[in-house]
Design a protein around this motif. Structure first.
Motif, mmCIF file in Angstrom:
data_model
loop_
_atom_site.group_PDB
_atom_site.id
_atom_site.type_symbol
_atom_site.label_atom_id
_atom_site.label_comp_id
_atom_site.label_asym_id
_atom_site.label_seq_id
_atom_site.Cartn_x
_atom_site.Cartn_y
_atom_site.Cartn_z
ATOM 1 N N ALA A 22 0.856 -1.201 0.000
ATOM 2 C CA ALA A 22 0.000 0.000 0.000
ATOM 3 C C ALA A 22 0.882 1.237 0.000
ATOM 4 O O ALA A 22 1.972 1.240 0.592
ATOM 5 N N TYR A 23 0.392 2.300 -0.678
ATOM 6 C CA TYR A 23 1.161 3.551 -0.743
ATOM 7 C C TYR A 23 0.187 4.719 -0.794
ATOM 8 O O TYR A 23 -0.741 4.734 -1.604
ATOM 9 N N GLN A 24 0.388 5.703 0.076
ATOM 10 C CA GLN A 24 -0.521 6.831 0.201
ATOM 11 C C GLN A 24 -0.044 8.089 -0.537
ATOM 12 O O GLN A 24 -0.729 9.103 -0.527
ATOM 13 N N GLY A 25 1.095 8.036 -1.193
ATOM 14 C CA GLY A 25 1.632 9.217 -1.888
ATOM 15 C C GLY A 25 1.090 9.342 -3.297
ATOM 16 O O GLY A 25 -0.012 8.870 -3.613
ATOM 17 N N ASN A 26 1.865 9.995 -4.167
ATOM 18 C CA ASN A 26 1.465 10.171 -5.553
ATOM 19 C C ASN A 26 1.288 8.815 -6.242
ATOM 20 O O ASN A 26 1.916 7.826 -5.868
ATOM 21 N N GLN A 27 0.434 8.797 -7.261
ATOM 22 C CA GLN A 27 0.179 7.570 -8.005
ATOM 23 C C GLN A 27 1.495 6.983 -8.520
ATOM 24 O O GLN A 27 2.243 7.645 -9.231
ATOM 25 N N PRO A 28 1.794 5.726 -8.132
ATOM 26 C CA PRO A 28 3.051 5.134 -8.607
ATOM 27 C C PRO A 28 2.953 4.714 -10.082
ATOM 28 O O PRO A 28 1.910 4.238 -10.529
ATOM 29 N N TYR A 29 4.029 4.934 -10.801
ATOM 30 C CA TYR A 29 4.123 4.499 -12.190
ATOM 31 C C TYR A 29 5.220 3.427 -12.353
ATOM 32 O O TYR A 29 5.347 2.842 -13.415
ATOM 33 N N ARG A 30 5.955 3.205 -11.275
ATOM 34 C CA ARG A 30 7.019 2.219 -11.315
ATOM 35 C C ARG A 30 7.302 1.787 -9.881
ATOM 36 O O ARG A 30 7.128 2.582 -8.941
ATOM 37 N N ASN A 31 7.721 0.546 -9.708
ATOM 38 C CA ASN A 31 8.150 0.122 -8.374
ATOM 39 C C ASN A 31 9.387 -0.756 -8.493
ATOM 40 O O ASN A 31 9.571 -1.472 -9.487
ATOM 41 N N ASP A 32 10.239 -0.649 -7.480
ATOM 42 C CA ASP A 32 11.459 -1.464 -7.400
ATOM 43 C C ASP A 32 11.349 -2.387 -6.192
ATOM 44 O O ASP A 32 10.835 -1.990 -5.131
ATOM 45 N N ILE A 33 11.856 -3.607 -6.352
ATOM 46 C CA ILE A 33 11.818 -4.581 -5.257
ATOM 47 C C ILE A 33 13.231 -5.069 -4.976
ATOM 48 O O ILE A 33 14.049 -5.226 -5.900
ATOM 49 N N TYR A 34 13.521 -5.297 -3.684
ATOM 50 C CA TYR A 34 14.832 -5.790 -3.257
ATOM 51 C C TYR A 34 14.591 -6.913 -2.240
ATOM 52 O O TYR A 34 13.899 -6.712 -1.237
ATOM 53 N N ILE A 35 15.155 -8.082 -2.512
ATOM 54 C CA ILE A 35 14.987 -9.225 -1.610
ATOM 55 C C ILE A 35 16.365 -9.689 -1.153
ATOM 56 O O ILE A 35 17.274 -9.906 -1.963
ATOM 57 N N TYR A 36 16.503 -9.854 0.176
ATOM 58 C CA TYR A 36 17.781 -10.195 0.791
ATOM 59 C C TYR A 36 17.666 -11.518 1.550
ATOM 60 O O TYR A 36 16.601 -11.861 2.085
ATOM 61 N N ASN A 37 18.765 -12.251 1.605
ATOM 62 C CA ASN A 37 18.855 -13.415 2.477
ATOM 63 C C ASN A 37 18.871 -12.924 3.927
ATOM 64 O O ASN A 37 19.709 -12.097 4.303
ATOM 65 N N ALA A 38 17.932 -13.409 4.751
ATOM 66 C CA ALA A 38 17.811 -12.890 6.126
ATOM 67 C C ALA A 38 19.024 -13.221 6.975
ATOM 68 O O ALA A 38 19.372 -12.465 7.886
ATOM 69 N N ALA A 39 19.700 -14.314 6.701
ATOM 70 C CA ALA A 39 20.843 -14.725 7.522
ATOM 71 C C ALA A 39 22.115 -13.967 7.170
ATOM 72 O O ALA A 39 22.936 -13.671 8.048
ATOM 73 N N THR A 40 22.282 -13.629 5.889
ATOM 74 C CA THR A 40 23.545 -13.012 5.436
ATOM 75 C C THR A 40 23.395 -11.558 4.998
ATOM 76 O O THR A 40 24.399 -10.885 4.777
#
Length: 341
Positions: A22-40
């Motif tokens: 969810a996002y309450q700011g301006n209408q998004p036209y793009r999104n970036d995702i970052y996934i990390y190993n929780a242990a390292t």
């Protein structure tokens, strides 16, 4: 302002998964995702997608099962202005649990020869994640639900074989069975409807002797319906304490053997394959093992009657038992008797 990622349940990394936020700011036209190993804290996957939807698809096989990760996202508006990055959200990936029917055929060909039956469902999960609860269902021939077991809870001392008793089955009727399980991680798996049919004989009185009184002759006439069938072995075998052990070969019981109508066959044995076969018909008795126990499987292929498969309940393996194969009024039955001594 930063996005807020919705809760991520356990999912299978070999399949696509949609991360929603969810996002309450301006209408998004793009999104970036970052996934990390929780242990390292190592970055495992990142991607930028042009979309107005507040979601991002993690493609199949980008992550691995049995690993914990955390994810963050940020959005860009039409002017390329980036939001703050979201807080990290932790999640696990585990393989999808597997369910299989242990004594029902998935093609719907199973015929039950009794009004009560225990359906056996095997549960497995690659990483050893446990089952938490389950519910099983019974439907009539029109797939209308007629029975719900209610929630059954699984404990750690139970095996991975789920026993589902169904009762009061009507004779010569078709039903459908299904089961729904929930794991300790909240993963839901459901088996599709599986057809089963019933065909059983009602209790009758049978006698191995028939007695006739000959008044004129002043004597009683006794007839027995028991036939002793002699056998002969081929190949390598040995006999110890009266028990025949076939090492490499077969045993043929053909002397005195003849079936023209209903019958009861009694076979005292420990394990192996029993087969009665001619040009048109076959009766095949085998044993199948699961978690250190066995059940007997009787498969009937007959030119005059519908083919059927009958399963027994589970027994300890490698024990001598008497197995009775029975046909009364065209209905087959399988009965197991523990041997004495």
């Amino acid at each position: 302002m930063k996005p807020t990622i919705n809760k991520i349940g356990v999912f299978d990394a070999t399949k696509n998964y949609i991360v929603e936020f969810a996002y309450q700011g301006n209408q998004p036209y793009r999104n970036d995702i970052y996934i990390y190993n929780a242990a390292t804290a190592q970055l495992i996957f990142s991607e930028s997608v042009e979309s107005m939807k507040c979601e991002h698809i993690i493609p199949a096989n980008k992550l691995k099962n049995n690993v914990q990760y955390y994810v963050q996202v940020c959005t860009y508006d039409v002017n390329g202005q980036c939001s703050d990055i979201s807080d990290a959200l932790y999640f696990y990936c585990y393989s999808t649990p597997q369910l299989s029917l242990n004594n029902l055929n998935s093609d719907g060909s199973t015929i039950i020869n009794a009004s009560n039956y225990d359906v056996q469902v095997a549960y497995s999960q690659k990483e050893g994640r446990s089952l938490r609860e389950y519910i099983y269902y019974l439907y009539d021939a029109n797939k209308t639900q007629i029975y719900v077991s209610g929630t059954k809870y699984y404990s750690s001392d139970m095996s991975n074989l789920i026993s589902c008793p169904i009762k009061s089955l009507e004779n010569r009727v078709s039903y459908y069975f299904s089961i729904r399980i929930i794991t300790v991680d909240g993963v839901v798996v459901e088996l599709p409807l599986t057809k089963l049919s019933t065909k059983y004989d009602k209790p009758h009185s049978y006698s191995v002797l028939n007695v006739e009184c000959n008044k004129a002759g002043g004597f009683m006439k006794y007839n027995t319906y028991i036939v002793m069938v002699s056998g002969k072995a081929t190949g390598r075998y040995e006999i110890n304490n009266g028990i025949l052990n076939v090492i490499d070969g077969k045993v043929y019981y053909d002397t005195g053997f003849n079936i023209t109508d209903d019958f009861i066959i009694g076979i005292k044995y420990k394990n192996g394959i029993i087969r009665f076969k001619n040009e048109l018909d076959e009766i095949l008795l085998t044993q199948e093992e699961y978690e250190g126990k066995i059940h007997y499987k009787l498969k009937i292929t007959n030119s005059d009657l519908p083919s059927c498969i009958i399963y027994s309940k589970f027994y300890e393996k490698n024990i001598m038992r008497t197995v009775y194969i029975k046909r009364i009024h065209g209905v087959y039955g399988l009965y197991i008797k523990e041997s004495e001594g």
